[in-house]
Design a protein around this motif. Structure first.
Motif, PDB file in Angstrom:
ATOM      1  N   TYR A   1       0.858  -1.089  -0.104  1.00  0.00           N
ATOM      2  CA  TYR A   1      -0.041  -0.046  -0.051  1.00  0.00           C
ATOM      3  C   TYR A   1       0.861   1.372  -0.138  1.00  0.00           C
ATOM      4  O   TYR A   1       1.982   1.187   0.503  1.00  0.00           O
ATOM      5  CB  TYR A   1      -0.823   0.142   1.219  1.00  0.00           C
ATOM      6  CG  TYR A   1      -2.145  -0.905   0.885  1.00  0.00           C
ATOM      7  CD1 TYR A   1      -3.362  -0.736   0.263  1.00  0.00           C
ATOM      8  CD2 TYR A   1      -2.256  -2.250   1.549  1.00  0.00           C
ATOM      9  CE1 TYR A   1      -4.238  -1.381  -0.140  1.00  0.00           C
ATOM     10  CE2 TYR A   1      -3.145  -3.114   1.489  1.00  0.00           C
ATOM     11  CZ  TYR A   1      -4.362  -2.698   0.744  1.00  0.00           C
ATOM     12  OH  TYR A   1      -5.048  -3.718   0.443  1.00  0.00           O
ATOM     13  N   PRO A   2       0.354   2.305  -0.553  1.00  0.00           N
ATOM     14  CA  PRO A   2       1.262   3.587  -0.772  1.00  0.00           C
ATOM     15  C   PRO A   2       1.772   4.009   0.862  1.00  0.00           C
ATOM     16  O   PRO A   2       1.084   4.002   1.733  1.00  0.00           O
ATOM     17  CB  PRO A   2       0.126   4.421  -1.300  1.00  0.00           C
ATOM     18  CG  PRO A   2      -0.768   3.758  -2.040  1.00  0.00           C
ATOM     19  CD  PRO A   2      -1.136   2.407  -1.260  1.00  0.00           C
ATOM     20  N   ASP A   3       2.901   4.563   0.646  1.00  0.00           N
ATOM     21  CA  ASP A   3       3.555   5.210   1.888  1.00  0.00           C
ATOM     22  C   ASP A   3       3.743   4.069   2.967  1.00  0.00           C
ATOM     23  O   ASP A   3       3.908   4.361   3.967  1.00  0.00           O
ATOM     24  CB  ASP A   3       2.745   6.201   2.478  1.00  0.00           C
ATOM     25  CG  ASP A   3       2.507   7.367   1.390  1.00  0.00           C
ATOM     26  OD1 ASP A   3       3.625   7.665   0.732  1.00  0.00           O
ATOM     27  OD2 ASP A   3       1.422   8.034   1.222  1.00  0.00           O
ATOM     28  N   THR A   4       3.779   2.767   2.584  1.00  0.00           N
ATOM     29  CA  THR A   4       4.096   1.615   3.523  1.00  0.00           C
ATOM     30  C   THR A   4       5.298   0.908   3.115  1.00  0.00           C
ATOM     31  O   THR A   4       5.635   1.024   1.539  1.00  0.00           O
ATOM     32  CB  THR A   4       3.032   0.784   3.716  1.00  0.00           C
ATOM     33  OG1 THR A   4       2.662   0.006   2.400  1.00  0.00           O
ATOM     34  CG2 THR A   4       1.727   1.583   4.035  1.00  0.00           C
ATOM     35  N   GLU A   5       5.974   0.181   4.066  1.00  0.00           N
ATOM     36  CA  GLU A   5       7.138  -0.578   3.557  1.00  0.00           C
ATOM     37  C   GLU A   5       7.021  -1.852   3.421  1.00  0.00           C
ATOM     38  O   GLU A   5       7.605  -2.642   2.713  1.00  0.00           O
ATOM     39  CB  GLU A   5       8.269  -0.343   4.479  1.00  0.00           C
ATOM     40  CG  GLU A   5       8.704   1.070   4.830  1.00  0.00           C
ATOM     41  CD  GLU A   5       9.670   1.298   5.916  1.00  0.00           C
ATOM     42  OE1 GLU A   5      10.373   0.184   6.293  1.00  0.00           O
ATOM     43  OE2 GLU A   5      10.377   2.477   5.937  1.00  0.00           O
ATOM     44  N   ASN A   6       5.868  -2.729   3.987  1.00  0.00           N
ATOM     45  CA  ASN A   6       5.493  -4.036   4.232  1.00  0.00           C
ATOM     46  C   ASN A   6       4.888  -4.572   2.701  1.00  0.00           C
ATOM     47  O   ASN A   6       3.873  -3.963   2.645  1.00  0.00           O
ATOM     48  CB  ASN A   6       4.836  -4.522   5.460  1.00  0.00           C
ATOM     49  CG  ASN A   6       5.509  -4.167   6.514  1.00  0.00           C
ATOM     50  OD1 ASN A   6       6.735  -4.168   6.658  1.00  0.00           O
ATOM     51  ND2 ASN A   6       4.704  -3.957   7.509  1.00  0.00           N
TER      52      ASN A   6
END
Length: 602
Positions: free
Chosen positions: A365-370
């Motif tokens: 998902y946008p602006d996430t790292e996982n």
């Protein structure tokens, strides 16, 4: 949209915006309102002239030897004043009526426009917390601000005409009065402009506080779970939370309001000092015989009218400037692009002989790292039904969002009938795709509206509606309602009923089937349905879906085992794939989860 305009450019922008919006709302009504508002202020000059004549005749004929002649002149003036007032009142009433009509039509247009736009915004944008903060402010302010823009804009002709009419009394004989009167208002204008901007900044700061307050108020005063609310006995706690956030909002607004009122008062003193000085000046001019008493009175009234009109004019312009700051949010919202909403793409032709293919799909998902999905690859053949199984958060619903085209994979491709989803004409594609999400909403008031919401063009086909409510085994319950398929759902309406969770799911299944899609996706469709009814419903769904692709997500293995093929998803990976018997024989994750659930029934 650019926001670095000068103050003048911002006012010009909002004037153009208001004119265009009102013109497109109702051209005829808009022109009538502008004309009538301008007409009302044109009565100022004749009224002032009549007042001057009245007073001059009265003063010059005190103790006159021919009082009847003077009295007849005064009667004519009184009659003329009455006629002017009658005409002005009539114009005012018509202006008020047409302004109200334009206001209703504007609200109608704005509500539909905002709602329609919301329905086409990209899902990643909707799920962005920053968007939610800004949209919450739009929801709270937009209609009121649009109404304010409309009211201020249509009042401009009245105020502007009033200023011009009042100043025309001085422009030839006493031009310095015009200049001094205008200069005296500068401090008030500057103060208002500064605090208008500060007010917008304040509203931006408290937007998040309003979101928290609004959620607690929803839980306390509007939640559907009113039974649980009573059992939890947390109404006092929720009330305290609402009070806490309101107090933070109030404290911020009090500090702002104190500063604004202090500076507004000081700026107003300058204007008042100049106004009362003019009263003294005109009185002195009358005493020394430079002007008549009637002229002095007319000048005093003209200054008063000028102050009222100019204050109203600057107030309207400053409010337009303030509304510009708020409406930048609305314009930003209306101009939001949706890169996923492709209306020019390829159109599919059923049946989907190419099936559905996920090719090495990676997604986060946008602006996430996982990573939610990690190299997912599988294919669904035409007329095949598959089940997705996995723990909560494994990525099952994310797969559905990607299939719908709400998000784009970071890597890899998703093909429907051999065409990448991102290249499809989305509105046309969605006609062949029916998804029942876990948190589906009603999208209607009556049973008929709710079921037929998936295919509005066939909403009058009651036989088809009944066919699919029979499939989902909700038809008997509907027939028992006072108004049957015309019965309201929800206790907000007379004779309205609130379905149980299982009944809601059956209504949702009926709606998903009513669309008669090529691809049917059911996310936990029978989690609240009793086992016997679940068995019968799935028999019907599988029978109807023999010529469709069916994807269902479920934790109920009594449902999952019926699938042609089962995909086990764990931490974004497909770890197992096969039929029920094949996966049971493998004795892996699926077999373990199946036995755990079966054990609970022993």
């Amino acid at each position: 949209m650019k926001k670095n305009f000068s103050a003048l450019a911002q006012i010009i922008f909002i004037l153009k915006f208001a004119a265009k919006f009102l013109w497109e709302t109702n051209k005829k009504t808009f022109l009538i309102v502008v004309f009538l508002n301008a007409l009302v202020s044109l009565f100022i000059i004749p009224n002032l002239l009549l007042d001057k004549a009245f007073l001059d005749i009265l003063v010059s004929n005190i103790k006159s030897p021919q009082p009847l002649s003077a009295f007849r002149a005064i009667l004519w003036i009184v009659a003329a004043r009455f006629a002017l007032q009658a005409l002005r009142s009539l114009a005012n009433r018509f202006a008020g009526y047409y302004s109200r009509v334009l206001s209703w039509e504007q609200n109608q247009r704005a509500e539909v426009m905002i709602g329609t736009k919301y329905a086409t915004i990209a899902v990643p944008t909707l799920e962005d917390p920053n968007f939610k903060d800004r949209y919450q402010k739009i929801e709270r302010e937009s209609l009121n601000r649009l109404q304010g823009v409309a009211n201020n804009f249509i009042s401009l002709p009245r105020h502007l005409t009033g200023v011009i009419s009042s100043l025309s009394f001085f422009i030839v004989t006493q031009p310095f009065v015009v200049l001094t009167a205008l200069v005296s208002l500068v401090p008030a204008i500057i103060v208002e402009r500064v605090f208008v901007k500060k007010n917008y900044e304040l509203e931006s700061q408290i937007s998040l506080l309003h979101r928290f307050r609004g959620m607690y108020y929803y839980y306390l005063g509007r939640t559907r779970s009113y039974l649980e609310l009573r059992l939890l006995h947390i109404h006092e706690h929720l009330g305290l939370q609402i009070k806490k956030y309101w107090q933070k909002i109030i404290d911020k607004r009090k500090a702002f309001s104190q500063g604004r009122r202090t500076w507004t008062y000081l700026a107003g003193l300058v204007d008042d000092a100049v106004s009362y000085s003019f009263d003294g000046l005109f009185a002195f001019q009358a005493i020394v015989g430079k002007i008549s008493i009637g002229s002095a009175q007319a000048y005093i009234r003209a200054i008063s009218n000028f102050k009222q009109s100019f204050t109203a004019l600057t107030g309207a312009i400053l409010e337009l400037y303030e509304n510009y700051l708020y409406l930048t949010d609305l314009v930003w919202f209306l101009e939001l692009d949706n890169p996923y909403y492709n209306t020019q793409g390829r159109k599919l032709t059923p049946p989907f002989k190419g099936g559905i293919t996920f090719k090495d799909v990676w997604f986060k998902y946008p602006d996430t790292e996982n990573w939610i999905l990690k190299g997912v690859t599988f294919q669904i053949s035409p007329r095949e039904n598959i089940a997705l199984v996995g723990k909560n958060g494994a990525g099952k619903t994310t797969l559905v969002k990607l299939l719908c085209g709400f998000y784009k994979p970071d890597k890899g491709q998703i093909l429907v009938n051999n065409t990448p989803v991102q290249q499809l004409n989305k509105p046309q594609y969605w006609k062949y795709l029916s998804v029942l999400f876990q948190d589906s909403d009603a999208f209607g008031i009556t049973v008929k509206e709710i079921v037929s919401a998936s295919d509005i063009a066939k909403s009058e086909n009651l036989d088809k509606i009944k066919e699919y409510t029979r499939v989902s085994q909700i038809d008997s319950w509907i027939e028992s309602l006072p108004h049957k398929y015309a019965n309201p759902i929800g206790r907000d309406f007379k004779d309205g009923v609130s379905p149980s969770s299982g009944q809601w799911q059956r209504i949702g299944i009926a709606r998903a089937l009513f669309k008669d899609p090529e691809v049917l996706v059911l996310d936990e469709p029978t989690s609240n349905v009793d086992p016997e009814a679940e068995e019968q419903i799935f028999n019907e769904i599988l029978d109807i879906g023999r010529k469709k692709i069916i994807i269902f997500i479920s934790h109920r293995f009594s449902t999952v085992r019926r699938a042609d093929r089962i995909l086990v998803i764990d931490q974004g990976l497909i770890t197992e794939e096969g039929s029920h018997d094949q996966l049971m024989a493998r004795q892996g994750t699926y077999s373990r989860l199946f036995h755990l659930q079966a054990k609970s029934y022993k």
